[in-house]
Write a protein that holds these residues in place. Structure first.
Motif, mmCIF file in Angstrom:
data_model
loop_
_atom_site.group_PDB
_atom_site.id
_atom_site.type_symbol
_atom_site.label_atom_id
_atom_site.label_comp_id
_atom_site.label_asym_id
_atom_site.label_seq_id
_atom_site.Cartn_x
_atom_site.Cartn_y
_atom_site.Cartn_z
ATOM 1 N N ARG A 95 0.812 -1.305 0.005
ATOM 2 C CA ARG A 95 -0.216 0.047 -0.032
ATOM 3 C C ARG A 95 0.826 1.369 0.038
ATOM 4 N NH1 ARG A 95 -4.226 -2.035 4.701
ATOM 5 N NH2 ARG A 95 -2.598 -3.140 5.176
ATOM 6 N N LYS A 188 -17.914 4.492 0.586
ATOM 7 C CA LYS A 188 -16.926 4.465 1.981
ATOM 8 C C LYS A 188 -15.955 5.819 2.113
ATOM 9 C CE LYS A 188 -13.059 2.076 2.676
ATOM 10 N NZ LYS A 188 -12.153 0.992 2.721
ATOM 11 N N ARG A 190 -12.802 7.051 4.345
ATOM 12 C CA ARG A 190 -12.035 6.791 5.361
ATOM 13 C C ARG A 190 -11.615 8.037 6.141
ATOM 14 N NH1 ARG A 190 -9.511 2.941 7.500
ATOM 15 N NH2 ARG A 190 -10.019 1.368 5.742
ATOM 16 N N ASP A 214 -13.989 -7.844 0.035
ATOM 17 C CA ASP A 214 -13.024 -6.686 -0.235
ATOM 18 C C ASP A 214 -11.520 -7.499 -0.412
ATOM 19 O OD1 ASP A 214 -11.980 -4.315 0.012
ATOM 20 O OD2 ASP A 214 -12.610 -3.828 1.766
ATOM 21 N N ASP A 215 -10.477 -6.729 -0.799
ATOM 22 C CA ASP A 215 -9.274 -7.308 -0.931
ATOM 23 C C ASP A 215 -8.522 -7.652 0.388
ATOM 24 O OD1 ASP A 215 -8.735 -4.618 -0.415
ATOM 25 O OD2 ASP A 215 -7.351 -4.384 -1.939
ATOM 26 N N SER A 218 -8.108 -5.695 7.266
ATOM 27 C CA SER A 218 -6.988 -5.218 8.214
ATOM 28 C C SER A 218 -7.770 -5.027 9.798
ATOM 29 C CB SER A 218 -6.280 -4.036 7.941
ATOM 30 O OG SER A 218 -5.429 -3.793 8.897
ATOM 31 N N THR A 219 -8.074 -3.873 10.028
ATOM 32 C CA THR A 219 -8.778 -3.939 11.442
ATOM 33 C C THR A 219 -10.282 -4.315 11.560
ATOM 34 O OG1 THR A 219 -9.677 -1.758 10.937
ATOM 35 C CG2 THR A 219 -7.490 -1.864 11.806
ATOM 36 N N GLY A 220 -10.803 -4.589 10.238
ATOM 37 C CA GLY A 220 -12.100 -5.055 10.235
ATOM 38 C C GLY A 220 -13.013 -3.933 10.276
ATOM 39 N N THR A 222 -13.617 -1.473 8.189
ATOM 40 C CA THR A 222 -14.539 -1.204 6.726
ATOM 41 C C THR A 222 -15.636 -2.375 6.730
ATOM 42 O OG1 THR A 222 -12.603 -0.487 5.399
ATOM 43 C CG2 THR A 222 -14.425 -1.503 4.260
#
Ligand code: R5P
Length: 288
Positions: A95, A188, A190, A214-215, A218-220, A222
């Protein structure tokens, strides 16, 4: 052909070896039981790779797995491998795909440069920005991990696929073509690394089973936020599905709102319910 797996990716490496009918070379990851007290990594090949085309499989997450990847590549080269294909199923640092601010590292390229010291070519999967691969110093390809999720979702109770944001629409579209279920998307925004805002949008989800795709999880944040929105609109069942399940920080708590969580084995976790070994093996065969 021989297949070697770093400790982040041993089950997937075994699966790939089976698919390509290559020999699997075991690796010792500890010199002494319990490893080194300071946390340094250790690798030792337990089989021969001399003269072989070696497929080295290792996800570059978390950070110590990068060290293992580089140590293994060096050990394989020194042991006389003829060709090394690095398979990095989840490309950690993908990223940070450019220098956003002066003085930053272009981290993904930094990693690629170091992998290229020993690897002749690189395969990765559903990387954040596939165009990035053109700037890598060795031939590099992105393999699509979504078909594996599509295959899995075909066999489960799902009425609708949902992309949580614009970026994921193409993922939902690909999965939809494979599992034969319709797709839609949310909007969405961020706010920060842990918080997202989902713009309420009227969807026809009352009484339906919906898979949010989703791809990366991470933290869940989204998918957890999207799942709450679906619940409030009357969804009967909500499934979280991703290629790369990192599940960091409060991810498990954020995903409690979901009835099921599905990830592939690019990052090994208790949610790795579908293997991408067939997709990666097909890409290896296509290299020739
Ligand atoms: C963002 O562009 C990605 O596609 C994912 O939506 C994001 O990385 C998920 O992160 P988290 O689980 O922390 O919301």
């Amino acid at each position: 052909m021989k297949v070697v797996g770093g400790s982040a990716s041993v089950p997937l490496a075994r699966g790939i070896a089976k698919e390509v009918q290559g020999g699997f070379v075991d690796v010792a990851f500890e010199k002494h039981r319990g490893g080194f007290p300071d946390g340094e990594r250790y690798v030792r090949l337990l089989g021969s790779v001399a003269g072989e085309h070696v497929i080295l499989v290792q996800t570059s997450h978390p950070d110590p797995m990068i060290v293992e990847l580089l140590l293994l590549a060096d050990a394989i080269r020194d042991a006389g491998a003829r060709r090394i294909t690095a398979v990095v199923p989840y490309f950690g640092y993908g990223r940070q795909d450019k220098r956003f601010l002066d003085g930053e590292a272009a981290s993904a390229k930094t990693l690629a440069k170091h992998i290229a010291v020993n690897a002749d070519e690189l395969l990765t999967m559903t990387i954040h920005n596939p165009d990035l691969l053109k700037s890598f110093p060795i031939p590099s390809w992105d393999v699509d991990g979504i078909p594996a999720l599509g295959r899995y979702l075909k066999g489960v109770d799902v009425d609708l696929l949902l992309a949580p944001d614009d970026n994921a629409i193409r993922l939902a579209k690909t999965a939809s073509a494979i599992c034969g279920k319709p797709y839609d998307h949310l909007e969405k925004e961020r706010i920060d690394s842990y918080t997202v805002k989902i713009t309420p949008k009227k969807l026809d989800v009352r009484g339906k089973s919906v898979a949010i795709i989703d791809d990366v999880i991470s933290t869940g944040g989204t998918i957890g936020t999207a799942a709450k929105e679906l619940r409030s609109q009357g969804a009967r069942r909500v499934i979280a599905a991703c290629v790369h399940g990192l599940f960091v920080d409060r991810a498990e708590a954020n995903l409690k709102v979901c009835d099921d969580v599905i990830a592939t084995d690019t990052v090994q976790s208790p949610h790795s319910k579908v293997s991408v070994a067939p997709e990666i093996a097909a890409a290896i065969r296509a290299l020739g």
